[in-house]
Design a protein around this motif. Structure first.
Motif, PDB file in Angstrom:
ATOM      1  N   GLY A 277       9.296  15.328  -1.915  1.00  0.00           N
ATOM      2  CA  GLY A 277       9.435  13.958  -1.449  1.00  0.00           C
ATOM      3  C   GLY A 277       8.574  13.662  -0.232  1.00  0.00           C
ATOM      4  O   GLY A 277       8.021  12.560  -0.100  1.00  0.00           O
ATOM      5  N   TYR A 278       8.446  14.648   0.657  1.00  0.00           N
ATOM      6  CA  TYR A 278       7.607  14.478   1.837  1.00  0.00           C
ATOM      7  C   TYR A 278       6.145  14.335   1.455  1.00  0.00           C
ATOM      8  O   TYR A 278       5.420  13.473   1.955  1.00  0.00           O
ATOM      9  N   VAL A 279       5.696  15.204   0.550  1.00  0.00           N
ATOM     10  CA  VAL A 279       4.307  15.127   0.083  1.00  0.00           C
ATOM     11  C   VAL A 279       4.062  13.800  -0.624  1.00  0.00           C
ATOM     12  O   VAL A 279       3.001  13.185  -0.468  1.00  0.00           O
ATOM     13  N   MET A 280       5.036  13.340  -1.400  1.00  0.00           N
ATOM     14  CA  MET A 280       4.900  12.062  -2.104  1.00  0.00           C
ATOM     15  C   MET A 280       4.670  10.913  -1.120  1.00  0.00           C
ATOM     16  O   MET A 280       3.788  10.068  -1.334  1.00  0.00           O
ATOM     17  N   ILE A 281       5.435  10.879  -0.027  1.00  0.00           N
ATOM     18  CA  ILE A 281       5.299   9.799   0.956  1.00  0.00           C
ATOM     19  C   ILE A 281       3.921   9.827   1.612  1.00  0.00           C
ATOM     20  O   ILE A 281       3.281   8.785   1.810  1.00  0.00           O
ATOM     21  N   LEU A 282       3.431  11.013   1.938  1.00  0.00           N
ATOM     22  CA  LEU A 282       2.111  11.114   2.576  1.00  0.00           C
ATOM     23  C   LEU A 282       1.016  10.637   1.633  1.00  0.00           C
ATOM     24  O   LEU A 282       0.126   9.872   2.033  1.00  0.00           O
ATOM     25  N   TYR A 283       1.063  11.086   0.385  1.00  0.00           N
ATOM     26  CA  TYR A 283       0.047  10.646  -0.573  1.00  0.00           C
ATOM     27  C   TYR A 283       0.194   9.158  -0.882  1.00  0.00           C
ATOM     28  O   TYR A 283      -0.816   8.460  -1.097  1.00  0.00           O
ATOM     29  N   LEU A 284       1.410   8.667  -0.916  1.00  0.00           N
ATOM     30  CA  LEU A 284       1.622   7.248  -1.182  1.00  0.00           C
ATOM     31  C   LEU A 284       1.031   6.405  -0.059  1.00  0.00           C
ATOM     32  O   LEU A 284       0.409   5.360  -0.309  1.00  0.00           O
ATOM     33  N   ALA A 285       1.202   6.862   1.180  1.00  0.00           N
ATOM     34  CA  ALA A 285       0.589   6.166   2.308  1.00  0.00           C
ATOM     35  C   ALA A 285      -0.930   6.199   2.212  1.00  0.00           C
ATOM     36  O   ALA A 285      -1.611   5.210   2.512  1.00  0.00           O
ATOM     37  N   GLY A 286      -1.480   7.350   1.769  1.00  0.00           N
ATOM     38  CA  GLY A 286      -2.926   7.440   1.604  1.00  0.00           C
ATOM     39  C   GLY A 286      -3.448   6.529   0.510  1.00  0.00           C
ATOM     40  O   GLY A 286      -4.503   5.896   0.652  1.00  0.00           O
ATOM     41  N   LEU A 287      -2.709   6.434  -0.587  1.00  0.00           N
ATOM     42  CA  LEU A 287      -3.127   5.551  -1.683  1.00  0.00           C
ATOM     43  C   LEU A 287      -3.095   4.083  -1.264  1.00  0.00           C
ATOM     44  O   LEU A 287      -3.930   3.284  -1.717  1.00  0.00           O
ATOM     45  N   LYS A 288      -2.148   3.716  -0.411  1.00  0.00           N
ATOM     46  CA  LYS A 288      -2.054   2.328   0.037  1.00  0.00           C
ATOM     47  C   LYS A 288      -3.223   1.938   0.938  1.00  0.00           C
ATOM     48  O   LYS A 288      -3.531   0.744   1.075  1.00  0.00           O
ATOM     49  N   THR A 289      -3.866   2.930   1.570  1.00  0.00           N
ATOM     50  CA  THR A 289      -4.967   2.626   2.498  1.00  0.00           C
ATOM     51  C   THR A 289      -6.343   2.724   1.837  1.00  0.00           C
ATOM     52  O   THR A 289      -7.345   2.524   2.524  1.00  0.00           O
ATOM     53  N   LEU A 290      -6.410   3.060   0.560  1.00  0.00           N
ATOM     54  CA  LEU A 290      -7.706   3.154  -0.111  1.00  0.00           C
ATOM     55  C   LEU A 290      -8.350   1.776  -0.210  1.00  0.00           C
ATOM     56  O   LEU A 290      -7.682   0.768  -0.437  1.00  0.00           O
ATOM     57  N   ASP A 291      -9.659   1.759  -0.068  1.00  0.00           N
ATOM     58  CA  ASP A 291     -10.411   0.512  -0.188  1.00  0.00           C
ATOM     59  C   ASP A 291     -10.438   0.092  -1.662  1.00  0.00           C
ATOM     60  O   ASP A 291     -11.033   0.780  -2.494  1.00  0.00           O
ATOM     61  N   PRO A 292      -9.807  -1.006  -2.023  1.00  0.00           N
ATOM     62  CA  PRO A 292      -9.770  -1.408  -3.439  1.00  0.00           C
ATOM     63  C   PRO A 292     -11.152  -1.732  -3.996  1.00  0.00           C
ATOM     64  O   PRO A 292     -11.367  -1.624  -5.207  1.00  0.00           O
ATOM     65  N   GLU A 293     -12.104  -2.115  -3.117  1.00  0.00           N
ATOM     66  CA  GLU A 293     -13.441  -2.444  -3.616  1.00  0.00           C
ATOM     67  C   GLU A 293     -14.133  -1.214  -4.186  1.00  0.00           C
ATOM     68  O   GLU A 293     -14.889  -1.318  -5.164  1.00  0.00           O
ATOM     69  N   ILE A 294     -13.881  -0.045  -3.578  1.00  0.00           N
ATOM     70  CA  ILE A 294     -14.491   1.189  -4.092  1.00  0.00           C
ATOM     71  C   ILE A 294     -13.933   1.510  -5.467  1.00  0.00           C
ATOM     72  O   ILE A 294     -14.681   1.861  -6.398  1.00  0.00           O
ATOM     73  N   VAL A 295     -12.627   1.377  -5.621  1.00  0.00           N
ATOM     74  CA  VAL A 295     -12.006   1.666  -6.912  1.00  0.00           C
ATOM     75  C   VAL A 295     -12.468   0.672  -7.965  1.00  0.00           C
ATOM     76  O   VAL A 295     -12.785   1.045  -9.105  1.00  0.00           O
ATOM     77  N   GLU A 296     -12.551  -0.609  -7.582  1.00  0.00           N
ATOM     78  CA  GLU A 296     -13.001  -1.626  -8.530  1.00  0.00           C
ATOM     79  C   GLU A 296     -14.450  -1.410  -8.930  1.00  0.00           C
ATOM     80  O   GLU A 296     -14.818  -1.595 -10.099  1.00  0.00           O
ATOM     81  N   ALA A 297     -15.272  -1.004  -7.975  1.00  0.00           N
ATOM     82  CA  ALA A 297     -16.681  -0.737  -8.300  1.00  0.00           C
ATOM     83  C   ALA A 297     -16.804   0.425  -9.277  1.00  0.00           C
ATOM     84  O   ALA A 297     -17.631   0.391 -10.203  1.00  0.00           O
ATOM     85  N   ALA A 298     -15.989   1.454  -9.091  1.00  0.00           N
ATOM     86  CA  ALA A 298     -16.011   2.589 -10.009  1.00  0.00           C
ATOM     87  C   ALA A 298     -15.553   2.172 -11.402  1.00  0.00           C
ATOM     88  O   ALA A 298     -16.099   2.625 -12.416  1.00  0.00           O
ATOM     89  N   GLN A 299     -14.557   1.292 -11.462  1.00  0.00           N
ATOM     90  CA  GLN A 299     -14.071   0.813 -12.751  1.00  0.00           C
ATOM     91  C   GLN A 299     -15.124  -0.030 -13.460  1.00  0.00           C
ATOM     92  O   GLN A 299     -15.264   0.037 -14.678  1.00  0.00           O
ATOM     93  N   VAL A 300     -15.885  -0.826 -12.687  1.00  0.00           N
ATOM     94  CA  VAL A 300     -16.965  -1.610 -13.276  1.00  0.00           C
ATOM     95  C   VAL A 300     -18.031  -0.694 -13.862  1.00  0.00           C
ATOM     96  O   VAL A 300     -18.627  -0.980 -14.909  1.00  0.00           O
ATOM     97  N   ASP A 301     -18.258   0.446 -13.190  1.00  0.00           N
ATOM     98  CA  ASP A 301     -19.252   1.411 -13.676  1.00  0.00           C
ATOM     99  C   ASP A 301     -18.736   2.244 -14.843  1.00  0.00           C
ATOM    100  O   ASP A 301     -19.469   3.107 -15.340  1.00  0.00           O
ATOM    101  N   GLY A 302     -17.491   2.022 -15.239  1.00  0.00           N
ATOM    102  CA  GLY A 302     -16.976   2.698 -16.428  1.00  0.00           C
ATOM    103  C   GLY A 302     -16.024   3.843 -16.153  1.00  0.00           C
ATOM    104  O   GLY A 302     -15.613   4.529 -17.092  1.00  0.00           O
ATOM    105  N   ALA A 303     -15.675   4.079 -14.881  1.00  0.00           N
ATOM    106  CA  ALA A 303     -14.752   5.173 -14.560  1.00  0.00           C
ATOM    107  C   ALA A 303     -13.320   4.721 -14.824  1.00  0.00           C
ATOM    108  O   ALA A 303     -12.860   3.724 -14.268  1.00  0.00           O
TER     109      ALA A 303
END
Length: 287
Positions: free
Chosen positions: A165-191
């Protein structure tokens, strides 16, 4: 700095000095014995068993809770039914006292009335009704904490249940801070799917992973509560860890110098992998 010196630096230096002496914890004076405590320590089979068990804790903590916490965080980062309830449920074990957790799991592992053996007996009883030659009462004879082959695994299961549960909270906090533009750009490129996770998301979570590795290393080597409450290092030192062995040497056998020697070795073993991992991570980031 004054508080840190009083509560951390001074006790640490005092422990290192005490490791070279002999003291029962009661007498007003202690005697200098040099390296005798360390010589005795490195000839003690129980000490090597404790190190082995601590290394097993480390390997398990770096794998199962880390992978499980990352999976849960990635799953709960997306809108799903009962999302808030699931987050609270997985995190709840962490806010409980380790002693309470140990008592709960001691009840779970009880041979006669425990939840685990009762569930196994019910499964065997169902299979027996289907014609399989199984004895449901055989499950009642499994001593999870009394069998040297099962005890360490049983304690590690309880420890991982709390840690994930502790590890889950840390990773969840990290996922919330990811730049969505980077993920969206990767998805546009087919990832998509596994490629998106492995090539984009996981590398962006490197700082969180570094933190989790450090915390897991420290937690694995300072593991004490669950071991002391459930087995006190037994049976036959099969679940012994350095922190528990140090405590028993100090407050059960009143060998403070020997316990201090264990503490010094434990501190060195804990610091060494963390320092190497941080050095490697910094070098890689600079490159």
């Amino acid at each position: 700095m004054l508080l840190y010196s009083v509560w951390v630096i001074y006790p640490t230096l005092s422990t290192v000095l005490l490791a070279f002496g002999s003291w029962d914890g009661v007498s007003p004076q202690w005697s200098w014995v040099g390296l005798s405590n360390f010589e005795r320590l490195f000839q003690d089979p129980a000490f090597y068993q404790a190190i082995r068990n601590n290394l097993i804790w480390l390997l398990i903590f770096l794998s199962i809770p880390t992978a499980g916490g990352l999976f849960l965080a990635y799953l709960l980062n997306h809108p799903i039914p009962l999302e808030r309830f699931l987050k609270i449920s997985f995190y709840l074990p962490l806010v409980l006292s380790p002693t309470v957790i140990a008592l709960v799991w001691a009840w779970i592992y009880h041979p006669e009335q425990g939840l685990l053996n009762s569930a196994l007996a019910a499964i065997l009883s169902f299979l027996h009704t289907l014609g399989l030659p199984l004895n449901p009462e055989a499950a009642r004879s499994i001593g999870w904490l009394g069998d040297p082959k099962l005890a360490l695994g049983a304690i590690l299961a309880a420890a991982c249940w709390r840690q994930v549960g502790y590890v889950m909270i840390l990773y969840l906090a990290g996922l919330k801070t990811l730049d969505p533009e980077i993920v969206e750009a990767a998805q546009v490129d087919g990832a998509t799917g596994w490629t998106l996770f492995r090539r984009i998301i996981l590398p962006l979570l490197t700082p969180i992973t570094t933190l989790i590795v450090v915390i897991s290393t420290v937690d694995s080597f300072r593991s004490f509560d669950l071991v002391y409450v459930l087995t006190r290092g037994g049976p036959f030192h099969s679940t012994e860890v350095l922190a528990n062995y140090m405590y028993l040497a100090a407050f059960h056998d009143y060998q403070m110098g020997y316990a201090a020697a264990i503490a010094v070795v434990l501190m060195g073993i804990t610091i060494a992998p963390i320092a190497f991992f941080l050095w490697y991570t910094v070098r890689r980031e600079e490159a």
